[in-house]
Design a protein around this motif. Structure first.
Motif, short mmCIF file in Angstrom:
data_model
loop_
_atom_site.label_atom_id
_atom_site.label_comp_id
_atom_site.label_asym_id
_atom_site.label_seq_id
_atom_site.Cartn_x
_atom_site.Cartn_y
_atom_site.Cartn_z
N HIS A 157 -2.03 -0.48 2.15
CA HIS A 157 -2.42 -0.63 0.79
C HIS A 157 -4.03 -0.42 0.59
O HIS A 157 -4.63 -0.48 1.71
CB HIS A 157 -2.12 -2.11 0.20
CG HIS A 157 -2.66 -3.31 1.02
ND1 HIS A 157 -3.93 -3.68 1.01
CD2 HIS A 157 -1.88 -4.14 2.05
CE1 HIS A 157 -4.01 -4.75 1.95
NE2 HIS A 157 -2.83 -4.99 2.35
N CYS A 158 -4.52 -0.48 -0.55
CA CYS A 158 -5.79 -0.15 -0.81
C CYS A 158 -6.76 -1.30 -0.12
O CYS A 158 -8.04 -1.11 -0.04
CB CYS A 158 -6.33 -0.20 -2.15
SG CYS A 158 -5.85 -1.53 -3.26
N ASN A 197 -8.02 8.97 -5.09
CA ASN A 197 -7.46 8.02 -5.95
C ASN A 197 -5.93 8.06 -5.88
O ASN A 197 -5.45 8.68 -5.14
CB ASN A 197 -8.11 8.22 -7.24
CG ASN A 197 -7.56 9.51 -8.06
OD1 ASN A 197 -6.53 9.72 -7.91
ND2 ASN A 197 -8.35 10.38 -8.51
N ALA A 198 -5.53 6.99 -6.73
CA ALA A 198 -4.03 6.79 -6.61
C ALA A 198 -3.22 7.74 -7.45
O ALA A 198 -2.08 7.35 -7.64
CB ALA A 198 -3.61 5.29 -6.76
N LEU A 199 -3.85 8.61 -8.26
CA LEU A 199 -3.03 9.19 -9.29
C LEU A 199 -2.72 10.34 -8.56
O LEU A 199 -3.21 11.55 -8.18
CB LEU A 199 -4.36 9.66 -10.42
CG LEU A 199 -5.32 8.56 -10.75
CD1 LEU A 199 -5.95 9.05 -12.12
CD2 LEU A 199 -3.99 7.47 -11.62
N ASP A 210 -3.15 -3.34 -8.42
CA ASP A 210 -4.25 -2.30 -8.87
C ASP A 210 -3.42 -0.81 -8.55
O ASP A 210 -3.87 -0.14 -9.32
CB ASP A 210 -5.48 -2.29 -7.86
CG ASP A 210 -6.20 -3.77 -8.09
OD1 ASP A 210 -5.92 -4.31 -9.43
OD2 ASP A 210 -7.06 -4.14 -7.40
N GLU A 211 -3.01 -0.69 -7.60
CA GLU A 211 -2.47 0.77 -7.10
C GLU A 211 -1.03 0.57 -6.15
O GLU A 211 -1.04 -0.27 -5.80
CB GLU A 211 -3.53 1.58 -6.60
CG GLU A 211 -4.04 1.03 -5.51
CD GLU A 211 -5.19 2.06 -5.03
OE1 GLU A 211 -5.10 2.77 -3.78
OE2 GLU A 211 -6.13 2.42 -5.82
N ASP A 214 4.87 1.46 -6.00
CA ASP A 214 4.24 0.31 -6.81
C ASP A 214 4.89 -0.70 -7.19
O ASP A 214 6.15 -0.63 -7.28
CB ASP A 214 3.55 0.97 -8.17
CG ASP A 214 4.40 1.43 -8.92
OD1 ASP A 214 4.92 1.07 -9.99
OD2 ASP A 214 4.72 2.69 -9.00
#
Length: 265
Positions: free
Chosen positions: A25-26, A51-53, A218-219, A237
């Motif tokens: 995880h982040c 990023n997570a996008l 968060d992500e 998620d």
């Protein structure tokens, strides 16, 4: 693709067995560094995988190609994850590497058969620069994470429905006035599932789970629920914040994580 292992990989002293889940995880992945790439096709972004996008992706303009992450300082990692990629569809080969101070060293080389998330597990390495080298054919990559995976101290033994089969599909069918089937449009596809652990020592939960909870707020995160036996990896998620509870047995706790995952097909 799922879980892949460095040649000769074995858990180190103090590590959990590879029958137990690994989560990246982040809170445990490297961040704050910079990216250098060999080339980027128009309409794509070298910084996209940071990023997570999943829709912001990097795609090289030519192969062989390199996507390099420079952390700026030496850091340890034992896990290399990739999601939202098209390596399987494109027929690409991905070499996951680190810089040892003199040369680039390949930890794992993968030629995915599909576009499912990848988690590569290897013996802990300390380095400041990491990269993905793409050969064969150019492909898109949306998410790259490198770090020290969270190792859950108990395994999942029963009642687990594989994320692969938990497909959530929103579709619309079209029929004629007499009921003839005229076609169907898939509007949205995702994966749905839940992962539950019991008999977790409370000391481990207090030391590790709070960080994961905050990261999950968060992500998305990468999760391999039983790496030694099932290759399945989810880029997921959390549907809600996973809160552990005491089981009423000594100081043991249990927790369940309900997730929605990225569907590769």
């Amino acid at each position: 693709m799922g879980v892949v292992f460095q040649a000769g990989y074995a858990p180190g002293s103090g590590d959990e067995p590879i029958e137990n889940a690994r989560i990246l995880h982040c809170g445990r992945s490297l961040s704050g560094g910079s990216v250098v790439d060999s080339s980027t096709e128009i309409g794509f972004f070298a910084s996209g995988p940071l990023n997570a996008l999943t829709y912001e992706r990097w795609k090289p303009g030519a192969v062989p190609a390199q996507w390099e992450y420079d952390h700026g300082a030496v850091a340890s990692a034992d896990c290399f994850c990739i999601a939202a990629h098209t390596a399987g569809t494109a027929g690409a080969t991905l070499d996951l590497q680190y810089f040892d101070g003199a040369d680039w060293v390949t930890l794992v080389s993968v030629s995915p058969e599909d576009d499912a998330p990848i988690m590569a597990l290897f013996e802990p390495i300390s380095a400041s620069a990491w990269r993905v080298e793409v050969t064969g054919y150019a492909c898109e990559i949306g998410v790259i994470r490198i770090g020290l995976a969270l190792q859950v101290p108990t395994a999942i033994y029963s009642g687990q429905s594989p994320l692969t089969f938990g497909r959530k599909v929103a579709f619309r069918s079209t029929r004629s006035e007499t009921g003839q089937f005229l076609g169907r449009t898939k509007q949205r596809v995702a994966l749905s599932g839940a992962f539950g652990w019991s008999h977790l020592p409370s000391a481990w939960v207090y030391a590790n789970w709070g960080e994961f909870q905050r990261a999950a707020e968060d992500e998305p995160f990468f999760l391999a629920w039983r790496p030694a036996e099932f290759s399945e990896v989810g880029y997921c998620d959390a549907d809600q914040v996973p809160a552990p509870a005491f089981m009423g047995i000594s100081d043991l706790m249990s927790v369940e994580v309900s997730v929605t995952g990225l569907a590769s097909i």
